[in-house]
Design a protein around this motif. Sequence first.
Motif, PDB file in Angstrom:
ATOM      1  N   TYR A  44      40.255   2.491  78.635  1.00 25.32           N
ATOM      2  CA  TYR A  44      39.843   2.656  77.240  1.00 25.32           C
ATOM      3  C   TYR A  44      38.451   3.285  77.164  1.00 25.32           C
ATOM      4  O   TYR A  44      38.210   4.238  76.424  1.00 25.32           O
ATOM      5  CB  TYR A  44      39.859   1.319  76.499  1.00 25.32           C
ATOM      6  N   GLU A  45      37.533   2.740  77.940  1.00 28.17           N
ATOM      7  CA  GLU A  45      36.168   3.262  77.929  1.00 28.17           C
ATOM      8  C   GLU A  45      36.133   4.722  78.389  1.00 28.17           C
ATOM      9  O   GLU A  45      35.376   5.532  77.848  1.00 28.17           O
ATOM     10  CB  GLU A  45      35.258   2.422  78.833  1.00 28.17           C
ATOM     11  N   PHE A 102      30.443   2.814  68.740  1.00 20.94           N
ATOM     12  CA  PHE A 102      30.539   3.325  70.108  1.00 20.94           C
ATOM     13  C   PHE A 102      29.134   3.734  70.546  1.00 20.94           C
ATOM     14  O   PHE A 102      28.179   3.619  69.795  1.00 20.94           O
ATOM     15  CB  PHE A 102      31.447   4.566  70.147  1.00 20.94           C
ATOM     16  N   ALA A 104      27.000   2.615  72.753  1.00 17.93           N
ATOM     17  CA  ALA A 104      25.972   1.589  72.944  1.00 17.93           C
ATOM     18  C   ALA A 104      25.501   1.561  74.395  1.00 17.93           C
ATOM     19  O   ALA A 104      24.764   0.665  74.795  1.00 17.93           O
ATOM     20  CB  ALA A 104      26.510   0.230  72.527  1.00 17.93           C
ATOM     21  N   MET A 106      27.444   1.129  76.976  1.00 14.12           N
ATOM     22  CA  MET A 106      28.180   0.086  77.698  1.00 14.12           C
ATOM     23  C   MET A 106      29.424   0.628  78.387  1.00 14.12           C
ATOM     24  O   MET A 106      30.065  -0.080  79.164  1.00 14.12           O
ATOM     25  CB  MET A 106      28.606  -1.024  76.722  1.00 14.12           C
ATOM     26  N   GLY A 107      29.773   1.870  78.101  1.00 15.39           N
ATOM     27  CA  GLY A 107      31.034   2.427  78.583  1.00 15.39           C
ATOM     28  C   GLY A 107      31.134   2.469  80.097  1.00 15.39           C
ATOM     29  O   GLY A 107      31.986   1.802  80.695  1.00 15.39           O
ATOM     30  N   ASN A 110      30.917  -0.882  81.788  1.00 16.03           N
ATOM     31  CA  ASN A 110      32.189  -1.599  81.619  1.00 16.03           C
ATOM     32  C   ASN A 110      33.239  -1.100  82.605  1.00 16.03           C
ATOM     33  O   ASN A 110      34.024  -1.876  83.156  1.00 16.03           O
ATOM     34  CB  ASN A 110      32.735  -1.404  80.197  1.00 16.03           C
TER      35      ASN A 110
END
Lengths: 138, 112
Positions: A44-45, A102, A104, A106-107, A110
């Motif tokens: 997803y990321e 989106f 942030a 963190m992608g 993660n």
Amino acid sequence: MQFEYKIKGGDFSEAGTISSKLKKILKQLNIDNKIIKKVVIALYEAEVNVIAHAYNGKVNIDIDTEKIEINIKDKGPGIENIAKAMEKGFSTATSKVREMGFGAGMGLPNIKKNSDKLDIKSKVSEGTNLKIITFLNK
Amino acid sequence: MKVKDIAEKLKLNIFSGEDSLNTEVNGAYTSDLLSDVMGNAKADSLWITMQTHINIVAVASLKDLAAIIIVKGNKPDEDTLLQSKKEGISILGTDEQAFEISGKIYNLLKEK
């Protein structure tokens, strides 16, 4: 077992469709739920990254008895400093993308956290290749 | 406790997904960052957020969340509603802000 999907840059309404397809496939294959959860988060990321930053991309998924290998190849601006991009909170996303929740930073962290092996290759002004490997028997 | 019990007790609006209100709730997560929810929310949780765009449905579906609660009187976008019906995800709403509704849900879930 091999699958190929395409991603269109900028099209946020499609974010998650490939992850959703893969989730269904892995469930049918009776893969452990914990592994499915990890793979789905990582993919997803990666999908969102292509949509947010690149012009277009291609996802290749290869499932065998040992592992799930996902290759995401995009044509786009590339990543200037991969080490920096891996830092939590670092993002080059536009303010519009950030307002949607989106970007942030963190992608990539993660993805790293939810994969067993992560390989990133990128060329500025050309694009980025991500290889995400998840082992099935650990 | 089921989604519909919480919806009744807290007088939440039901925007979509009437069919999945019987889902059992096992917690809640409050966040407006989609990657945060992707990385940290647990399955069967309620998701409390002010985001209203279509991507919240994909996140809720991928994470097997129990339902989405949109705060501060905001309404889901038209395509968000359509997608939630397709995916069978309930979207609820409240006029309260995230802190207040999160606190109430925390207390309800602690009671059971």
